[in-house]
Scaffold this active site. Sequence first.
Site, PDB file in Angstrom:
ATOM      1  N   GLU A  97       0.808  -1.263   0.140  1.00 13.90           N
ATOM      2  CA  GLU A  97       0.103   0.044   0.274  1.00 13.90           C
ATOM      3  C   GLU A  97       0.943   1.326  -0.078  1.00 13.90           C
ATOM      4  O   GLU A  97       0.407   2.358   0.095  1.00 13.90           O
ATOM      5  CB  GLU A  97      -0.857  -0.076   1.226  1.00 13.90           C
ATOM      6  CG  GLU A  97      -1.933  -1.076   1.253  1.00 13.90           C
ATOM      7  CD  GLU A  97      -2.985  -1.146   2.307  1.00 13.90           C
ATOM      8  OE1 GLU A  97      -2.835  -0.194   3.252  1.00 13.90           O
ATOM      9  OE2 GLU A  97      -3.622  -2.188   2.518  1.00 13.90           O
ATOM     10  N   THR A 193      -0.216   1.556  10.562  1.00 14.05           N
ATOM     11  CA  THR A 193      -0.144   1.197   9.082  1.00 14.05           C
ATOM     12  C   THR A 193       0.168   2.247   8.253  1.00 14.05           C
ATOM     13  O   THR A 193       0.440   2.217   7.125  1.00 14.05           O
ATOM     14  CB  THR A 193      -1.137   0.488   8.499  1.00 14.05           C
ATOM     15  OG1 THR A 193      -2.414   1.144   8.825  1.00 14.05           O
ATOM     16  CG2 THR A 193      -1.348  -0.893   9.387  1.00 14.05           C
ATOM     17  N   ALA A 210      -9.098   0.686  16.582  1.00 14.34           N
ATOM     18  CA  ALA A 210     -10.289   0.916  17.134  1.00 14.34           C
ATOM     19  C   ALA A 210     -11.460  -0.245  17.051  1.00 14.34           C
ATOM     20  O   ALA A 210     -12.230  -0.621  18.014  1.00 14.34           O
ATOM     21  CB  ALA A 210     -11.106   1.797  16.123  1.00 14.34           C
ATOM     22  N   GLU A 211     -11.374  -1.217  16.185  1.00 14.86           N
ATOM     23  CA  GLU A 211     -12.204  -2.403  16.264  1.00 14.86           C
ATOM     24  C   GLU A 211     -11.507  -3.318  17.533  1.00 14.86           C
ATOM     25  O   GLU A 211     -12.314  -4.061  17.994  1.00 14.86           O
ATOM     26  CB  GLU A 211     -11.801  -3.358  14.910  1.00 14.86           C
ATOM     27  CG  GLU A 211     -12.702  -2.726  13.857  1.00 14.86           C
ATOM     28  CD  GLU A 211     -12.121  -1.514  13.581  1.00 14.86           C
ATOM     29  OE1 GLU A 211     -12.900  -0.701  13.082  1.00 14.86           O
ATOM     30  OE2 GLU A 211     -11.243  -1.132  13.595  1.00 14.86           O
ATOM     31  N   THR A 267      -8.960   6.655  16.232  1.00 15.99           N
ATOM     32  CA  THR A 267      -7.814   6.431  15.693  1.00 15.99           C
ATOM     33  C   THR A 267      -7.142   7.124  14.413  1.00 15.99           C
ATOM     34  O   THR A 267      -8.157   7.124  13.790  1.00 15.99           O
ATOM     35  CB  THR A 267      -7.377   4.843  15.600  1.00 15.99           C
ATOM     36  OG1 THR A 267      -8.209   4.178  14.391  1.00 15.99           O
ATOM     37  CG2 THR A 267      -7.283   4.239  16.956  1.00 15.99           C
ATOM     38  N   ASP A 332     -18.993   2.488  11.421  1.00 13.69           N
ATOM     39  CA  ASP A 332     -17.681   2.452  10.889  1.00 13.69           C
ATOM     40  C   ASP A 332     -17.218   3.435   9.599  1.00 13.69           C
ATOM     41  O   ASP A 332     -16.347   3.075   9.010  1.00 13.69           O
ATOM     42  CB  ASP A 332     -17.159   1.034  10.510  1.00 13.69           C
ATOM     43  CG  ASP A 332     -15.676   0.815  10.349  1.00 13.69           C
ATOM     44  OD1 ASP A 332     -14.932   1.646  10.628  1.00 13.69           O
ATOM     45  OD2 ASP A 332     -15.283  -0.016   9.464  1.00 13.69           O
ATOM     46  N   LYS A 359     -15.464   7.562   4.230  1.00 15.76           N
ATOM     47  CA  LYS A 359     -16.074   6.561   4.004  1.00 15.76           C
ATOM     48  C   LYS A 359     -17.736   6.622   3.776  1.00 15.76           C
ATOM     49  O   LYS A 359     -18.312   5.825   3.165  1.00 15.76           O
ATOM     50  CB  LYS A 359     -15.908   5.431   5.300  1.00 15.76           C
ATOM     51  CG  LYS A 359     -14.862   4.689   5.473  1.00 15.76           C
ATOM     52  CD  LYS A 359     -14.854   3.485   6.320  1.00 15.76           C
ATOM     53  CE  LYS A 359     -13.580   2.814   6.336  1.00 15.76           C
ATOM     54  NZ  LYS A 359     -13.819   1.666   7.426  1.00 15.76           N
ATOM     55  N   TRP A 422      -8.872   3.875   2.230  1.00 13.06           N
ATOM     56  CA  TRP A 422      -7.540   4.558   2.244  1.00 13.06           C
ATOM     57  C   TRP A 422      -6.976   4.855   1.063  1.00 13.06           C
ATOM     58  O   TRP A 422      -6.111   5.774   0.923  1.00 13.06           O
ATOM     59  CB  TRP A 422      -6.544   3.656   3.288  1.00 13.06           C
ATOM     60  CG  TRP A 422      -6.211   2.682   2.469  1.00 13.06           C
ATOM     61  CD1 TRP A 422      -6.770   1.293   2.490  1.00 13.06           C
ATOM     62  CD2 TRP A 422      -5.109   2.114   1.325  1.00 13.06           C
ATOM     63  NE1 TRP A 422      -6.229   0.474   1.696  1.00 13.06           N
ATOM     64  CE2 TRP A 422      -5.243   1.043   1.064  1.00 13.06           C
ATOM     65  CE3 TRP A 422      -4.057   3.018   0.944  1.00 13.06           C
ATOM     66  CZ2 TRP A 422      -4.522   0.523   0.014  1.00 13.06           C
ATOM     67  CZ3 TRP A 422      -3.419   2.668   0.023  1.00 13.06           C
ATOM     68  CH2 TRP A 422      -3.483   1.169  -0.547  1.00 13.06           C
ATOM     69  N   HIS A 643      -9.215 -14.908   7.082  1.00  7.07           N
ATOM     70  CA  HIS A 643      -9.515 -16.148   6.166  1.00  7.07           C
ATOM     71  C   HIS A 643     -10.869 -15.944   5.336  1.00  7.07           C
ATOM     72  O   HIS A 643     -11.259 -16.734   4.470  1.00  7.07           O
ATOM     73  CB  HIS A 643      -9.459 -17.573   6.687  1.00  7.07           C
ATOM     74  CG  HIS A 643      -8.296 -18.026   7.040  1.00  7.07           C
ATOM     75  ND1 HIS A 643      -7.108 -18.244   6.387  1.00  7.07           N
ATOM     76  CD2 HIS A 643      -7.552 -17.987   8.492  1.00  7.07           C
ATOM     77  CE1 HIS A 643      -6.088 -18.693   6.930  1.00  7.07           C
ATOM     78  NE2 HIS A 643      -6.203 -18.424   8.226  1.00  7.07           N
TER      79      HIS A 643
END
Length: 716
Positions: A97, A193, A210-211, A267, A332, A359, A422, A643
């Site tokens: 990224e 990140t 935050a999650e 965050t 979110d 978002k 992002w 996954h």
Amino acid sequence: MITQPPARGFLALCSFSILLTGLVSTGPVSTGPAAAADVDGARIVNADKQPGNWLSHGRTYSEQRFSPLKQIDASNIGQLGLAWSHEIKSRTARGLEATPIVVDGVMYTSGAWSHVLALDAGTGKLLWEFDPQVPGQYAAKGCCDVVNRGVAVWGGKVFVGTYDGRLIALDAKTGNKVWETLTVDQSKDYTITGAPRIVKGKVIIGNGGAEFGVRGYVSAYDADNGKMLWRFYTVPGNPKEPFESKTVEMIAKTWAGDWWKYGGGGTVWDSMAYDPDLDLFYIGVGNGSPWNYKIRSDGQGDNLFLTSIVALRPDTGEYVWHYQTVPGEDWDYTATQHMILADLQIGGQTRKVIMQAPKNGFFYVLDRATGEFISGDAYATVTWAKGIDPKTGRPIENPDARHSTIGKPGVYLPGPGGAHNWHPMSYSPQTGYVYIPVIEAGFPYIPIDPKAFVQRPGVVWNLGIDPVKAAMPEDEAIRKAIRASSVGKLVAWDPVARKPAWTVDHPLAWNGGLLSTAGGLVFQGNGKGYFVAYDAANGKKLWDFHAQTGIIAAPVTYEVNGEQYVTVSAGWGGAIPLLAGELVQEAARGGTNRILTFKIGAKGTLPALPTVARVIDPPAMTAPQEVVDMGRAHYQQYCAGCHGDTVASGGVVPDLRYSQTLPHADAWKAIVLDGAMVRNGMVSFATYLKPDDVEALRAYVIKRAHDQKATLATAK
């Protein structure tokens, strides 16, 4: 409210395993000295006088990601070819990224696991590389892949924020560590990140988590020695303890209940920008923790500074103004997305504006000196709100959208992946358009009973959303309809006319960031693995190159010895491929991460991909249905975050339906319970699961493997 087609369980919770391969280096590997990287504020402010460099994350402090270079244009784009490529071999092929920084012929960039590289920008020769040795188990502490969005360069040093919360300064010539500072409490689930920004000798970095129940903040450190100079908290802490500032005391009045017990969120995990004339530093603030507003704050208050743009003084971290996009955030809908500074002619006058497409699906234009709301319009499909009140700047919410306070599930657009995530936008002063990588994908927000919510640390997400009921249906016809409805777009948005100028449709929802140039071009990579050049005026496709793997990073352009180059990092990963793999089953999954660099007249090619036949051969289904159902619940709670929802991998980590451990209960248990793969990122779940739970989980994955085998047989 949208009911057709049904949305999938997009963010279904925490990680199960990250099966990684490869050796890890123990420090910088140098093959020759790089340049001095003598970058300071004056040089970044005057970046247009040296357009051959890309000195900061958005090229300039304004973060426009527009380059004045025009050697490559519509007349010769057909001659663009691969000049060089560099394969990134840092631990594993995870998402790339990063935005590369290019200074005086040297490229500085990062890969997964916060790995840093310096390359000769003209030839691709590796000059040095540095591995910060992030522990593998840290992969379970983050929501959306072990990615890194890039480095910053200042005063002969290269700065990187590591996934485990450190800020490291490296010597730009050698890659040797100069200093290291821990920016987080590692007993909590913080990660980094995002790319640092450097203003007036201060390295500014936020974090994520935050999650997982953390409290957000952004900090500034002295570039010379790593000493912390100030910290700005974005949400209030425990009111029984002294507030850190008058600003924190002010925002605490917008919260209710026992919010501090849940972290609060907020965050600052990605975008920042700086106006040197106003001396204002802008941060974008994220979502609430948990998402569920009723649990987090008793369904009361605006919950500042969640989902806000906040202006600070970079010298002190002093608060100046804020604008909140989603008061009482419940979906979110972060406002951490890319922010762009520009001067626009609006209503017959020049306005100094800050622009963002967060978002929530609305494109915002604000006065960047005062935070005054100028305009806000939907740039994607929005069903949670009807619009933005032009007088107050607050959203006009759909009354049914408050799933937590009304206790009623609903499917809304955008979903938690956002209408824009992002992936950086770009603004071209030539066309006046902002180029936005848009996502169209909904989500079923199904709240849990607040009385049943238990805050759990570690590898379990704390959302206040039911992970099992929100999962994607297993009926293949419904899944096919959901895949078809979840798409992407490249939108050229006119911020003055407040509408799209043109749109390019993408078949997948997860695509790359943008670059625009004075050559009249817009560059973007996509999930199908193509790097594409478009006409900036009308969106016509002019050129493409297949990178053999999905592209999510944003390109840059620079000049070496009079020749213009275009570079993009190609490596598939990130949130949607990890969490909602069903939506990106058609993505290019080459598995080889590369930095790809192009120039006019080059003729380079990539080696052919090896042919790997995936064979699905699950053991017989012997478990009773109640055991399979129990395994489904455990999977959605603990495994889907890496996954994929309902065992549909998006091509980043192993697809468990094809796992060779499926027939072997002991091997399965050794990984899930005993931590046999902890070094590679797969933590033990013994805190949450018992042997019978693990066997039930295996039974469910076996069932899903048989479903996949039947689907493949039908498709033949």
